[in-house]
Motif scaffolding. Structure first.
Motif, mmCIF file in Angstrom:
data_model
loop_
_atom_site.group_PDB
_atom_site.id
_atom_site.type_symbol
_atom_site.label_atom_id
_atom_site.label_comp_id
_atom_site.label_asym_id
_atom_site.label_seq_id
_atom_site.Cartn_x
_atom_site.Cartn_y
_atom_site.Cartn_z
ATOM 1 N N VAL A 166 42.326 34.824 35.480
ATOM 2 C CA VAL A 166 42.940 36.089 35.937
ATOM 3 C C VAL A 166 43.717 35.944 37.245
ATOM 4 O O VAL A 166 44.598 36.761 37.537
ATOM 5 C CB VAL A 166 41.910 37.226 36.131
ATOM 6 C CG1 VAL A 166 41.249 37.583 34.825
ATOM 7 C CG2 VAL A 166 40.894 36.889 37.199
ATOM 8 N N CYS A 167 43.416 34.929 38.028
ATOM 9 C CA CYS A 167 44.046 34.843 39.354
ATOM 10 C C CYS A 167 45.544 34.542 39.221
ATOM 11 O O CYS A 167 45.923 33.493 38.695
ATOM 12 C CB CYS A 167 43.360 33.769 40.198
ATOM 13 S SG CYS A 167 44.097 33.669 41.831
ATOM 14 N N PRO A 168 46.406 35.429 39.706
ATOM 15 C CA PRO A 168 47.851 35.232 39.503
ATOM 16 C C PRO A 168 48.468 34.129 40.360
ATOM 17 O O PRO A 168 49.575 33.690 40.084
ATOM 18 C CB PRO A 168 48.447 36.604 39.878
ATOM 19 C CG PRO A 168 47.459 37.205 40.805
ATOM 20 C CD PRO A 168 46.110 36.697 40.387
ATOM 21 N N GLU A 170 46.163 30.907 49.421
ATOM 22 C CA GLU A 170 46.971 31.317 48.272
ATOM 23 C C GLU A 170 46.568 32.684 47.734
ATOM 24 O O GLU A 170 47.223 33.221 46.849
ATOM 25 C CB GLU A 170 46.852 30.266 47.167
ATOM 26 C CG GLU A 170 47.605 29.005 47.517
ATOM 27 C CD GLU A 170 47.125 27.798 46.732
ATOM 28 O OE1 GLU A 170 47.564 27.655 45.597
ATOM 29 O OE2 GLU A 170 46.313 27.033 47.266
ATOM 30 N N CYS A 171 45.472 33.239 48.237
ATOM 31 C CA CYS A 171 44.976 34.531 47.746
ATOM 32 C C CYS A 171 45.828 35.667 48.296
ATOM 33 O O CYS A 171 46.069 35.748 49.495
ATOM 34 C CB CYS A 171 43.519 34.718 48.173
ATOM 35 S SG CYS A 171 42.903 36.370 47.831
ATOM 36 N N ILE A 172 46.298 36.554 47.402
ATOM 37 C CA ILE A 172 47.120 37.691 47.845
ATOM 38 C C ILE A 172 46.307 38.994 47.868
ATOM 39 O O ILE A 172 46.881 40.080 47.984
ATOM 40 C CB ILE A 172 48.378 37.864 46.960
ATOM 41 C CG1 ILE A 172 47.980 37.972 45.485
ATOM 42 C CG2 ILE A 172 49.348 36.713 47.184
ATOM 43 C CD1 ILE A 172 49.115 38.385 44.566
ATOM 44 N N GLY A 173 44.982 38.876 47.725
ATOM 45 C CA GLY A 173 44.127 40.062 47.825
ATOM 46 C C GLY A 173 44.417 41.108 46.771
ATOM 47 O O GLY A 173 44.275 42.304 47.030
ATOM 48 N N CYS A 174 44.785 40.677 45.557
ATOM 49 C CA CYS A 174 45.154 41.644 44.508
ATOM 50 C C CYS A 174 43.920 42.302 43.894
ATOM 51 O O CYS A 174 44.027 43.337 43.259
ATOM 52 C CB CYS A 174 45.965 40.953 43.419
ATOM 53 S SG CYS A 174 45.008 39.734 42.499
ATOM 54 N N GLY A 175 42.753 41.689 44.054
ATOM 55 C CA GLY A 175 41.508 42.266 43.538
ATOM 56 C C GLY A 175 41.294 42.070 42.046
ATOM 57 O O GLY A 175 40.343 42.596 41.476
ATOM 58 N N LYS A 176 42.161 41.308 41.372
ATOM 59 C CA LYS A 176 42.024 41.135 39.917
ATOM 60 C C LYS A 176 40.785 40.350 39.533
ATOM 61 O O LYS A 176 40.375 40.367 38.383
ATOM 62 C CB LYS A 176 43.272 40.425 39.365
ATOM 63 C CG LYS A 176 44.479 41.325 39.286
ATOM 64 C CD LYS A 176 45.587 40.673 38.504
ATOM 65 C CE LYS A 176 46.729 41.656 38.317
ATOM 66 N NZ LYS A 176 47.906 41.039 37.750
ATOM 67 N N CYS A 177 40.212 39.620 40.486
ATOM 68 C CA CYS A 177 39.039 38.797 40.158
ATOM 69 C C CYS A 177 37.738 39.587 40.273
ATOM 70 O O CYS A 177 36.685 39.101 39.878
ATOM 71 C CB CYS A 177 38.995 37.569 41.065
ATOM 72 S SG CYS A 177 39.144 37.964 42.816
ATOM 73 N N PHE A 178 37.778 40.815 40.821
ATOM 74 C CA PHE A 178 36.526 41.531 41.074
ATOM 75 C C PHE A 178 35.806 41.906 39.768
ATOM 76 O O PHE A 178 34.629 41.661 39.618
ATOM 77 C CB PHE A 178 36.778 42.795 41.910
ATOM 78 C CG PHE A 178 37.213 42.488 43.326
ATOM 79 C CD1 PHE A 178 37.235 41.194 43.807
ATOM 80 C CD2 PHE A 178 37.604 43.498 44.185
ATOM 81 C CE1 PHE A 178 37.630 40.901 45.106
ATOM 82 C CE2 PHE A 178 37.994 43.229 45.488
ATOM 83 C CZ PHE A 178 38.016 41.919 45.945
HETATM 84 S S1 SF4 Z 1 42.089 38.611 44.979
HETATM 85 FE FE1 SF4 Z 1 41.202 37.208 43.463
HETATM 86 S S2 SF4 Z 1 42.633 37.240 41.735
HETATM 87 FE FE2 SF4 Z 1 43.734 38.099 43.488
HETATM 88 S S3 SF4 Z 1 44.803 36.364 44.381
HETATM 89 FE FE3 SF4 Z 1 42.848 36.545 45.469
HETATM 90 S S4 SF4 Z 1 41.485 35.154 44.372
HETATM 91 FE FE4 SF4 Z 1 43.241 35.505 43.021
#
Ligand code: SF4
Ligand code: SF4
Length: 266
Positions: free
Chosen positions: A50-52, A73-81
């Motif tokens: 899932v991590c973009p 590299e994490c953009i804090g999108c929250g898709k991994c929660f």
């Molecule tokens: S919040 Fe999770 S899914 Fe989003 S970029 Fe960071 S590690 Fe990847």
């Protein structure tokens, strides 16, 4: 009239955030934290999928499968929660701000469900340490190398009365010639690369450079675009990195102070 306003403001309680609540705090940044005891190989595989930005990776470490999370590299999108099923939560504290790039990565052993080299909170830095290093206040020049301005909004908040950056003896200046530190945001665009190099050259030694945001650390969501050269370290040397998209003011302060402390230790 003006005296009434001043008197009223003096009677207001002090709203500045205490230093202890500021350093290491990452509330609101949406940076993920991993609960090692909840981690399984199946969940780890979902996180990778899932991590973009491919911030999550499964690799082999000393013969074991391990999960790596690169905060740069994490953009804090929250898709991994959600696919994390309780193994991934929003971080409440984050102590990697200001680290060298190779220390922005956390690693978990999937067999033993433990973190390899876990985070260790570090004590705060006080104004005297800045003075010992520089003999004066720390003057910071912020440089936008191609950001979306999200990082700038958070940097601007540092100077408000709540975060009160000046209490640490840190000031923003308009010219790189007056600066001790460059705070660089954004991926470096091709149009800005030469300006970034020239600004770096204009800062008198000893100079410090902090790369801000996922874009500054790794290129973030713009990594690989034909319009960008890459992360800040693709163009100038970087002393420390502050991940996040954008990093919160507390993360910025923590990172700036940690870079200073490392220079003091040297
Ligand atoms: S919040 Fe999770 S899914 Fe989003 S970029 Fe960071 S590690 Fe990847
Ligand atoms: S890290 Fe996020 S907020 Fe900062 S410049 Fe890049 S996209 Fe914008």
């Amino acid at each position: 009239m003006i005296f009434e306003v001043i008197e009223r403001s003096l009677r207001q309680p002090n709203r500045v955030i205490p230093v202890e609540a500021l350093l290491g705090n990452c509330d609101g940044s949406r940076m993920p934290d991993v609960i090692a005891s909840q981690l399984t190989p199946a969940i780890s595989q979902k996180l990778v999928e899932v991590c973009p930005t491919a911030a999550f990776r499964i690799e082999e470490c000393d013969g074991w499968a391990c999960l790596k999370l690169s905060y740069g590299e994490c953009i804090g999108c929250g898709k991994c929660f959600e696919p994390g099923e309780g193994a991934v939560v929003a971080a409440k504290s984050f102590t990697l701000c200001g680290n060298p790039k190779d220390q922005l990565v956390r690693v978990w052993d999937l067999e033993r469900r433990t973190e390899i080299a876990p985070l260790r909170p570090e004590p705060g830095v006080v104004r005297e340490q800045i003075h010992r290093l520089l003999g004066k206040a720390l003057n910071v020049r912020q440089l936008d190398a191609g950001s979306c301005n999200g990082c700038e909004a958070e940097i601007a908040a540092l100077t408000n009365p709540y975060y009160d950056l000046e209490r640490f003896g840190i000031h923003f200046v308009a010219s790189p010639k007056h600066a001790d530190m460059l705070l660089v945001t954004g991926p470096v665009t091709r149009n800005m690369a030469e300006a970034v190099r020239a600004t770096y050259e204009a800062v008198p030694a000893p100079k410090l450079v902090v790369a801000v945001g996922a874009c500054g650390c790794s290129g973030g969501i713009f990594a690989g675009s034909h319009a960008v050269v890459g992360a800040v370290d693709a163009v100038i040397p970087v002393d420390g990195y502050v991940p996040g998209c954008p990093p919160t003011p507390a993360m910025l302060v923590t990172g700036i102070l940690k870079v200073l402390r490392r220079r003091i230790a040297k």
